[in-house]
Design a protein around this motif. Structure first.
Motif, short mmCIF file in Angstrom:
data_model
loop_
_atom_site.label_atom_id
_atom_site.label_comp_id
_atom_site.label_asym_id
_atom_site.label_seq_id
_atom_site.Cartn_x
_atom_site.Cartn_y
_atom_site.Cartn_z
N PRO A 83 -4.89 -11.85 -5.20
CA PRO A 83 -3.53 -12.06 -5.68
C PRO A 83 -2.59 -10.90 -5.38
CG PRO A 83 -5.06 -11.85 -7.53
CD PRO A 83 -5.88 -11.89 -6.29
N VAL A 84 -3.14 -9.69 -5.37
CA VAL A 84 -2.31 -8.52 -5.07
C VAL A 84 -1.81 -8.61 -3.63
CG1 VAL A 84 -2.31 -6.01 -4.85
CG2 VAL A 84 -3.55 -7.10 -6.74
N ILE A 85 -2.73 -8.92 -2.71
CA ILE A 85 -2.35 -8.99 -1.30
C ILE A 85 -1.41 -10.16 -1.04
CG2 ILE A 85 -3.27 -9.39 1.03
CD1 ILE A 85 -5.82 -7.87 0.02
N VAL A 86 -1.73 -11.32 -1.62
CA VAL A 86 -0.87 -12.50 -1.43
C VAL A 86 0.55 -12.20 -1.92
CG1 VAL A 86 -0.44 -14.85 -2.26
CG2 VAL A 86 -2.72 -14.21 -1.48
N SER A 87 0.65 -11.56 -3.08
CA SER A 87 1.97 -11.29 -3.65
C SER A 87 2.75 -10.26 -2.85
CB SER A 87 1.84 -10.80 -5.09
OG SER A 87 1.10 -11.72 -5.84
N LEU A 88 2.04 -9.33 -2.26
CA LEU A 88 2.74 -8.33 -1.46
C LEU A 88 3.24 -8.92 -0.15
CD1 LEU A 88 0.54 -5.15 -2.05
CD2 LEU A 88 2.76 -5.70 -3.03
N ILE A 89 2.45 -9.83 0.43
CA ILE A 89 2.83 -10.42 1.72
C ILE A 89 3.90 -11.50 1.53
CG2 ILE A 89 1.99 -11.82 3.65
CD1 ILE A 89 -0.64 -10.31 3.43
N ILE A 90 3.76 -12.27 0.45
CA ILE A 90 4.72 -13.36 0.23
C ILE A 90 5.57 -13.02 -0.99
CG2 ILE A 90 4.99 -15.83 -0.15
CD1 ILE A 90 2.18 -16.23 0.94
N PRO A 91 6.79 -12.58 -0.77
CA PRO A 91 7.63 -12.20 -1.92
C PRO A 91 8.02 -13.42 -2.74
CG PRO A 91 8.86 -12.03 0.13
CD PRO A 91 7.46 -12.38 0.51
N PRO A 92 8.32 -13.22 -4.02
CA PRO A 92 8.67 -14.37 -4.87
C PRO A 92 10.04 -14.93 -4.53
CG PRO A 92 9.03 -12.33 -6.06
CD PRO A 92 8.41 -11.95 -4.74
N VAL A 93 10.23 -16.19 -4.88
CA VAL A 93 11.54 -16.83 -4.69
C VAL A 93 11.98 -17.45 -6.02
CG1 VAL A 93 11.28 -17.37 -2.25
CG2 VAL A 93 10.38 -18.94 -3.96
N GLY A 94 13.29 -17.64 -6.14
CA GLY A 94 13.81 -18.39 -7.28
C GLY A 94 13.42 -19.84 -7.10
N LEU A 95 12.86 -20.43 -8.13
CA LEU A 95 12.34 -21.79 -7.98
C LEU A 95 13.29 -22.84 -8.54
CD1 LEU A 95 8.54 -21.27 -8.77
CD2 LEU A 95 9.69 -21.34 -6.57
N GLY A 96 14.58 -22.50 -8.57
CA GLY A 96 15.54 -23.46 -9.11
C GLY A 96 15.51 -24.80 -8.42
N ALA A 97 15.60 -24.78 -7.08
CA ALA A 97 15.64 -26.05 -6.34
C ALA A 97 14.32 -26.81 -6.50
CB ALA A 97 15.89 -25.76 -4.86
N PHE A 98 13.22 -26.07 -6.49
CA PHE A 98 11.90 -26.71 -6.66
C PHE A 98 11.82 -27.38 -8.02
CE2 PHE A 98 7.65 -26.49 -8.45
CZ PHE A 98 6.91 -27.18 -7.49
N VAL A 99 12.25 -26.64 -9.05
CA VAL A 99 12.17 -27.15 -10.42
C VAL A 99 13.08 -28.36 -10.58
CG1 VAL A 99 12.76 -26.58 -12.81
CG2 VAL A 99 11.45 -24.98 -11.44
N THR B 30 5.53 -19.98 -0.49
CA THR B 30 6.25 -19.07 -1.38
C THR B 30 6.25 -19.61 -2.81
OG1 THR B 30 8.31 -20.13 -0.74
CG2 THR B 30 7.77 -18.09 0.36
N THR B 31 6.37 -20.93 -2.95
CA THR B 31 6.33 -21.52 -4.29
C THR B 31 4.97 -21.26 -4.93
OG1 THR B 31 7.85 -23.25 -3.58
CG2 THR B 31 6.57 -23.69 -5.57
N PHE B 32 3.93 -21.53 -4.17
CA PHE B 32 2.58 -21.32 -4.68
C PHE B 32 2.35 -19.85 -5.05
CE2 PHE B 32 -1.71 -19.83 -3.87
CZ PHE B 32 -2.44 -20.61 -4.75
N ALA B 33 2.74 -18.95 -4.14
CA ALA B 33 2.51 -17.52 -4.38
C ALA B 33 3.28 -17.05 -5.61
CB ALA B 33 2.92 -16.70 -3.16
N THR B 34 4.47 -17.59 -5.81
CA THR B 34 5.27 -17.20 -6.98
C THR B 34 4.59 -17.65 -8.27
OG1 THR B 34 7.27 -17.40 -5.64
CG2 THR B 34 7.57 -17.29 -8.02
#
Lengths: 231, 359
Positions: A83-99, B30-34
């Motif tokens: 999880p540490v590596i995944v999170s560092l490589i893939i930065p978080p996004v706002g999930l407004g549109a997804f939600v 990105t959704t999954f990782a978040t």
């Protein structure tokens, strides 16, 4: 035999705790935290940093405690690093549109409009900045002009002519519990709402039986706020 | 862990490298990782707190004292363990290392299971959170706590009958040695524990079976005021490593469910008196929310009755994806199915009863 004998430590275990301490720390200082969890719970990663760092130090420099050293293979320990590596490589996004596309907007708000809270806006000459959450939470809205920001949603809920939903996203603990909180936007004749567009609306809000209705006077498109959440 | 779990991190790493080398990260990634990181950032600190508590129990609470505290009558003991969360409120992620430690200290399996199920609900933090979420409705908040308590002690009592007699079969870690393989002695010799050895050291604690590794810490700790803290941390670290991977696996699956299965898809399936609580229970299982936050999510499912949402509130902190992985880490599959099946069934019955009384 002295009990102060140094342990032959397992450096992989120390690395796991050091990695998590740095991950917690990085999440806080990089400004990513509000995209993951409610900043009100910011003490949690702080605590995580402290405890994992202390554990790493205890494992590395502590006295030999005999027997309590499990032999773990890499596949086991790699779980902690993944999880540490995944999170560092893939930065978080706002999930407004997804939600918005995934979770039904809650028209009545988290309080279900049952309402102990009264929002008193009367007696003001200008527009007051309020959030959709404040409006949705209010059991009673006493007059007055408001400015709110939110995302326009396409909805299968039964709405009147010139009406659509405007929503903001509420996070209680983390993004796993984010939900859209919506009110009804009654827009002026001739205005064409675009689904998923973020807008700032000046208007007059009041509570009706089916939920809060915002009678728009001016609607301006805005860019997506970052983070797109209300806490 | 089973093989798929052992090699999943490597598979994820490989997939990540492939994706990056072939030109980019897709929106679902990105959704999954978040989701994945968020669930862990929220849950890991609680698990660390649980691990610290576990280490504290290990170092400061002797086995005999715990044996004295547990009532002889198993059913009375189960009912008391159901209330332990009021004094030691721990959420569902943090409680697993504590339960492991308590089992190792001689707490009966049925009592451990009761505390495991009850503590995430029968505690002041969750009571207040539910109260706030439902706009000051004491009725809903207390009904949730009552439901959690009733389900937990019922499962606990049935566990006393069906699981306790063969508890060693249902606990999958070594109660005596904390599944620490091939322990080596602190004196530098090659002798293993729990037996006399002639290594020339002055340590005589190997035979007082108190610690996971067969040690009584009293002598070791007496000479150094920092030693107790250090021992707590070391035990906590080992507990964290023993249970944390199951939490990460559970969070991985929960994040995938959050990413690929729309909540509305489930919520639209049905609203009948039987179907509605079932749908809410499936949602609770897939969402894997923290018990301190799930009430706020439950309020938003306004299309469902309070009775249906009660199934969500009672079952969620006991039965979800990440907990399934975590329970599997220290209980047999049979015991996990026993707990999950009963807790889910009882939560459903509780919801139906709520419906019948007009909620």
């Amino acid at each position: 035999m002295s009990s102060k004998t140094k342990i032959k430590y397992d450096w992989r275990e120390v690395a796991v705790f050091a990695a998590w301490a740095l991950f917690f720390l990085f999440t806080m200082v990089s400004g990513r935290l509000p995209l993951y969890i409610n900043p009100k719970f910011g003490v949690l990663p702080l605590l995580g940093t402290l405890v994992t760092a202390l554990m790493a130090l205890a494992l590395r420099y502590g006295r030999k405690h005999i027997g309590c050293a499990e032999h773990r293979d890499w596949s086991m320990l790699s779980w902690f690093l993944m999880p540490v590596i995944v999170s560092l490589i893939i930065p978080p996004v706002g999930l407004g549109a997804f939600v918005a596309g995934n979770r039904q907007a809650n028209l009545l708000g988290p309080s279900q409009g049952s309402g102990a809270i009264s929002l008193n806006l009367s007696g003001r000459s200008g527009y007051k900045d309020v959030t959709i959450l404040q409006l949705a939470d209010a059991g009673e809205i006493k007059g007055g002009k408001v400015t709110v920001e939110g995302q326009l949603l396409s909805s299968d809920q039964k709405l009147g002519a010139n009406e659509c939903l405007i929503a903001h996203y509420q996070m209680v603990c983390c993004v796993a519990d984010v939900r859209p909180v919506a009110i009804i936007l009654r827009y002026p004749e001739g205005y064409k709402p675009t689904a998923d567009q973020w807008v700032r609306v000046n208007g007059i809000a009041r509570r009706e039986k089916r939920g809060v209705v915002l009678e728009a006077q001016v609607i301006q498109p805005i860019s997506t706020p970052n983070p797109p959440y209300l806490y | 862990m089973v093989n798929i779990q052992r090699f999943l991190p490597l598979a994820v790493g490989y997939a990540l490298l492939q994706t990056i080398s072939s030109g980019g990260i897709t929106p679902w990634m990105t959704t999954f990782a978040t989701f994945f990181a968020a669930i862990l950032l929220e849950a890991m600190p609680f698990m660390l707190i649980g691990a610290i508590l576990s280490g504290t129990i290990e170092v400061f609470v002797p086995r005999e004292r715990i044996a004295r505290w547990v009532p002889q009558n198993r059913f009375v003991a189960v009912m008391l363990f159901g209330l332990l969360g009021i004094i030691f409120p721990i959420c569902e992620c943090g409680i697993v290392p504590v339960i492991r430690r308590l089992l190792r200290k001689g707490v009966p399996l049925s009592c451990g299971i009761t505390y495991l199920l009850a503590a995430p609900i029968v505690q002041p933090v969750v009571l207040i959170a539910t109260l706030v979420a439902f706009m000051g409705s004491w009725e809903i908040a207390w009904l949730r706590v009552l439901g959690g308590y009733l389900v937990a002690i019922t499962v606990g009592m049935l566990a006393a009958i069906f699981l306790d007699p063969k508890s060693k079969e249902h606990i999958v870690f070594d109660l005596a040695t904390d599944d620490y393989a091939e322990p080596t002695c602190g004196c530098g010799c090659d002798e293993h524990h729990h037996h006399d050895h002639d290594c020339g050291c002055d340590e005589h604690h190997h035979h007082d079976d108190d610690c996971c590794c067969g040690h009584d810490h009293a002598d070791e700790l007496a000479d150094n005021k920092f030693a107790k803290v250090e021992f707590v941390l070391r035990h906590a670290a080992q507990d964290f490593l023993s249970t944390g991977s199951y939490l990460i696996f559970g969070a991985f699956i929960a994040a995938a469910m959050q990413t690929f299965i729309g909540q509305d898809t489930l919520a639209r399936i049905g609203h009948g008196p039987i179907l509605a609580p079932l749908v809410m229970m499936v949602l609770a299982f897939t969402l894997s929310l923290c018990s301190a936050a799930d009430a706020f999510v439950a309020t938003s499912f306004t299309q469902f009755s309070i009775a249906a949402r009660m199934a969500f509130l009672v079952m969620g902190p006991m039965v979800d994806i990440k907990l399934m992985a975590m329970y599997n880490g220290f209980l047999s599959r049979k015991a996990t199915i026993f707990i999950f099946g009963l807790a889910a069934g009882l939560a459903f019955i509780y919801s139906i009863v709520m419906r019948l009384v007009g909620m």
